[in-house]
Design a protein around this motif. Structure first.
Motif, mmCIF file in Angstrom:
data_model
loop_
_atom_site.group_PDB
_atom_site.id
_atom_site.type_symbol
_atom_site.label_atom_id
_atom_site.label_comp_id
_atom_site.label_asym_id
_atom_site.label_seq_id
_atom_site.Cartn_x
_atom_site.Cartn_y
_atom_site.Cartn_z
ATOM 1 N N ARG A 54 -1.869 -22.835 2.908
ATOM 2 C CA ARG A 54 -0.517 -22.322 2.789
ATOM 3 C C ARG A 54 0.345 -23.151 1.837
ATOM 4 O O ARG A 54 1.405 -22.688 1.411
ATOM 5 N N GLY A 55 -0.067 -24.340 1.519
ATOM 6 C CA GLY A 55 0.721 -25.151 0.591
ATOM 7 C C GLY A 55 0.776 -24.571 -0.804
ATOM 8 O O GLY A 55 1.649 -24.932 -1.600
ATOM 9 N N SER A 56 -0.135 -23.647 -1.116
ATOM 10 C CA SER A 56 -0.130 -23.011 -2.432
ATOM 11 C C SER A 56 0.707 -21.740 -2.467
ATOM 12 O O SER A 56 0.815 -21.107 -3.520
ATOM 13 N N ILE A 57 1.280 -21.338 -1.360
ATOM 14 C CA ILE A 57 2.066 -20.104 -1.289
ATOM 15 C C ILE A 57 3.536 -20.443 -1.504
ATOM 16 O O ILE A 57 4.069 -21.346 -0.847
ATOM 17 N N PRO A 58 4.222 -19.749 -2.405
ATOM 18 C CA PRO A 58 5.646 -20.037 -2.644
ATOM 19 C C PRO A 58 6.489 -19.805 -1.389
ATOM 20 O O PRO A 58 6.152 -18.991 -0.524
ATOM 21 N N GLN A 64 0.085 -13.197 4.300
ATOM 22 C CA GLN A 64 -1.177 -12.462 4.260
ATOM 23 C C GLN A 64 -1.404 -11.739 2.928
ATOM 24 O O GLN A 64 -2.480 -11.876 2.346
ATOM 25 N N PRO A 65 -0.419 -10.985 2.414
ATOM 26 C CA PRO A 65 -0.658 -10.346 1.100
ATOM 27 C C PRO A 65 -0.897 -11.353 -0.015
ATOM 28 O O PRO A 65 -1.703 -11.104 -0.924
ATOM 29 N N THR A 66 -0.203 -12.506 0.042
ATOM 30 C CA THR A 66 -0.404 -13.518 -0.998
ATOM 31 C C THR A 66 -1.818 -14.082 -0.949
ATOM 32 O O THR A 66 -2.460 -14.282 -1.996
ATOM 33 N N ILE A 67 -2.316 -14.324 0.260
ATOM 34 C CA ILE A 67 -3.689 -14.826 0.396
ATOM 35 C C ILE A 67 -4.690 -13.802 -0.144
ATOM 36 O O ILE A 67 -5.647 -14.156 -0.855
ATOM 37 N N GLU A 68 -4.488 -12.535 0.171
ATOM 38 C CA GLU A 68 -5.406 -11.506 -0.319
ATOM 39 C C GLU A 68 -5.361 -11.401 -1.845
ATOM 40 O O GLU A 68 -6.402 -11.188 -2.485
ATOM 41 N N GLU A 69 -4.186 -11.544 -2.436
ATOM 42 C CA GLU A 69 -4.087 -11.515 -3.899
ATOM 43 C C GLU A 69 -4.815 -12.705 -4.517
ATOM 44 O O GLU A 69 -5.478 -12.568 -5.561
ATOM 45 N N GLU A 70 -4.679 -13.874 -3.902
ATOM 46 C CA GLU A 70 -5.366 -15.052 -4.433
ATOM 47 C C GLU A 70 -6.879 -14.898 -4.328
ATOM 48 O O GLU A 70 -7.620 -15.285 -5.244
ATOM 49 N N ILE A 71 -7.352 -14.326 -3.220
ATOM 50 C CA ILE A 71 -8.794 -14.099 -3.083
ATOM 51 C C ILE A 71 -9.274 -13.110 -4.132
ATOM 52 O O ILE A 71 -10.340 -13.288 -4.737
ATOM 53 N N GLU A 72 -8.499 -12.063 -4.354
ATOM 54 C CA GLU A 72 -8.884 -11.046 -5.329
ATOM 55 C C GLU A 72 -8.986 -11.622 -6.741
ATOM 56 O O GLU A 72 -9.882 -11.248 -7.512
ATOM 57 N N SER A 73 -8.103 -12.528 -7.101
ATOM 58 C CA SER A 73 -8.089 -13.092 -8.458
ATOM 59 C C SER A 73 -9.016 -14.292 -8.618
ATOM 60 O O SER A 73 -9.181 -14.790 -9.738
ATOM 61 N N HIS A 105 -11.484 -16.636 9.618
ATOM 62 C CA HIS A 105 -12.211 -15.369 9.764
ATOM 63 C C HIS A 105 -11.712 -14.345 8.734
ATOM 64 O O HIS A 105 -12.526 -13.695 8.035
ATOM 65 N N ALA A 106 -10.398 -14.163 8.644
ATOM 66 C CA ALA A 106 -9.831 -13.146 7.754
ATOM 67 C C ALA A 106 -10.107 -13.454 6.284
ATOM 68 O O ALA A 106 -10.412 -12.539 5.493
ATOM 69 N N GLU A 107 -10.005 -14.721 5.867
ATOM 70 C CA GLU A 107 -10.214 -15.066 4.461
ATOM 71 C C GLU A 107 -11.657 -14.858 4.032
ATOM 72 O O GLU A 107 -11.923 -14.292 2.953
ATOM 73 N N ILE A 108 -12.601 -15.294 4.874
ATOM 74 C CA ILE A 108 -14.018 -15.120 4.511
ATOM 75 C C ILE A 108 -14.390 -13.641 4.514
ATOM 76 O O ILE A 108 -15.109 -13.164 3.612
ATOM 77 N N ALA A 109 -13.898 -12.891 5.501
ATOM 78 C CA ALA A 109 -14.203 -11.460 5.553
ATOM 79 C C ALA A 109 -13.644 -10.737 4.331
ATOM 80 O O ALA A 109 -14.310 -9.868 3.750
ATOM 81 N N ALA A 110 -12.418 -11.087 3.917
ATOM 82 C CA ALA A 110 -11.829 -10.451 2.739
ATOM 83 C C ALA A 110 -12.619 -10.773 1.476
ATOM 84 O O ALA A 110 -12.817 -9.905 0.614
ATOM 85 N N ALA A 111 -13.078 -12.017 1.349
ATOM 86 C CA ALA A 111 -13.859 -12.388 0.160
ATOM 87 C C ALA A 111 -15.196 -11.660 0.117
ATOM 88 O O ALA A 111 -15.631 -11.197 -0.954
ATOM 89 N N LEU A 112 -15.848 -11.526 1.263
ATOM 90 C CA LEU A 112 -17.141 -10.836 1.293
ATOM 91 C C LEU A 112 -16.971 -9.338 0.999
ATOM 92 O O LEU A 112 -17.803 -8.741 0.310
#
Length: 303
Positions: A54-58, A64-73, A105-112
């Motif tokens: 979370r330290g990388s989130i403004p 949650q949407p910011t994390i998903e965008e970072e995973i996507e990019s 759980h959510a971050e790994i599942a989104a990346a996969l």
């Protein structure tokens, strides 16, 4: 935690985009070494973007949407696994990894789900979890090749950064080859359809011209139609005639006979026998009476 991101420096290999790394970890398990790992990666992967927790989130951004965008990019997602990563429980005593709302759980599942390159990173002597020990959404993680870090020193982290840079280049090259293969396959699938359409159009145009222009046979009627794209067919018709084209020409050139008129006396060469009486005298200018009709005799009482 704070985001570790290098300042703007010349990009790798000319205009190549610097790698983007997403670090997924559990604070209660590996917080003590993740900051050093991020610093070592940033120093060796010049110009890269290292996303850490979370330290990388403004401030003020939706998490949650910011994390998903970072995973996507991102180019690669590091799943840092320590000794307690698999077994840490929540306040209710259940395993946190089994909760879909758990961030790990959510971050790994989104990346996969997105087909990202997820690399398990084993630290502090942790073992790779088995597939049946993981929730179904992240069970695929058990089949990924892991990277084991034996020392927390910066040299090992920097060496790991060089390996990641080479891996990202390989990932990108493979993705480009897959995209090129998909484009080629798509063109090959469309080619037969385009050929069929072209043949159909040419065949249709040929039929229209053949119907408009008469063939070699002179007996063919001069009728036809020329199809026009986007408009009703234009019909050109010529009245039919009996016979062939040469016969029509000869018929036009042949003089037509004039109709003949009949007179009291027959013309020479076109005489007809005149009816005669029973005495053999001819009727006409002599004023004799006409003979009775055939089958009738003379009236009675006459002389």
């Amino acid at each position: 935690m704070s985001a570790v991101s290098q300042s703007r420096v010349p990009r790798l290999r000319g205009r190549e985009r610097p790698p983007r790394v997403f670090i997924c970890y559990r604070r209660d398990d590996t917080r003590h070494l993740v900051s050093g790992l991020a610093a070592g990666l940033a120093s060796s992967m010049r110009g890269s973007r290292i996303f850490v927790d979370r330290g990388s989130i403004p401030i003020g951004a939706v998490v949650q949407p910011t994390i998903e965008e970072e995973i996507e990019s991102s180019d690669v997602v590091l799943a840092v696994i320590g000794p307690g990563w698999l077994t840490i429980t929540g306040p209710d005593g259940s395993r946190r990894l089994d909760d879909p709302r758990d961030y790990v759980h959510a971050e790994i599942a989104a990346a996969l789900r997105r087909g990202k390159h997820v690399i398990p990173v084993l630290v502090d002597g942790a073992s790779m979890p088995l597939q049946d020990e993981l929730p179904p959404e992240i069970a695929e993680l058990a089949g990924r090749q892991a990277k084991r870090l034996h020392d927390d020193g910066p040299e090992e982290f920097a060496e790991f950064g060089h390996q990641l840079t080479a891996a990202v280049r390989s990932f990108r090259r493979r993705q480009e080859e897959q995209r090129q293969h998909q484009r080629t396959s798509s063109r090959r699938r469309r080619l037969p359809g385009l050929v069929v359409i072209a043949i159909t159009l040419c065949f249709g145009a040929g039929l229209g011209v053949a119907a408009l222009v008469p063939g070699d046979s002179p007996d063919r009627p001069l009728t036809g139609s020329l199809p026009i794209l986007g408009a009703p067919s234009v019909a050109i018709e010529v009245p039919e005639f009996s016979g062939s084209v040469p016969d029509l020409k000869r018929d036009k050139a042949r003089p037509r006979p004039r109709p003949s008129t009949s007179t009291g006396s027959s013309a020479a060469g076109n005489t007809r026998p005149t009816p005669t009486t029973s005495t053999g005298t001819a009727t006409g200018s002599t004023g004799g009476s006409a003979p009775p009709p055939s089958g009738e005799g003379p009236l009675e009482g006459t002389s």
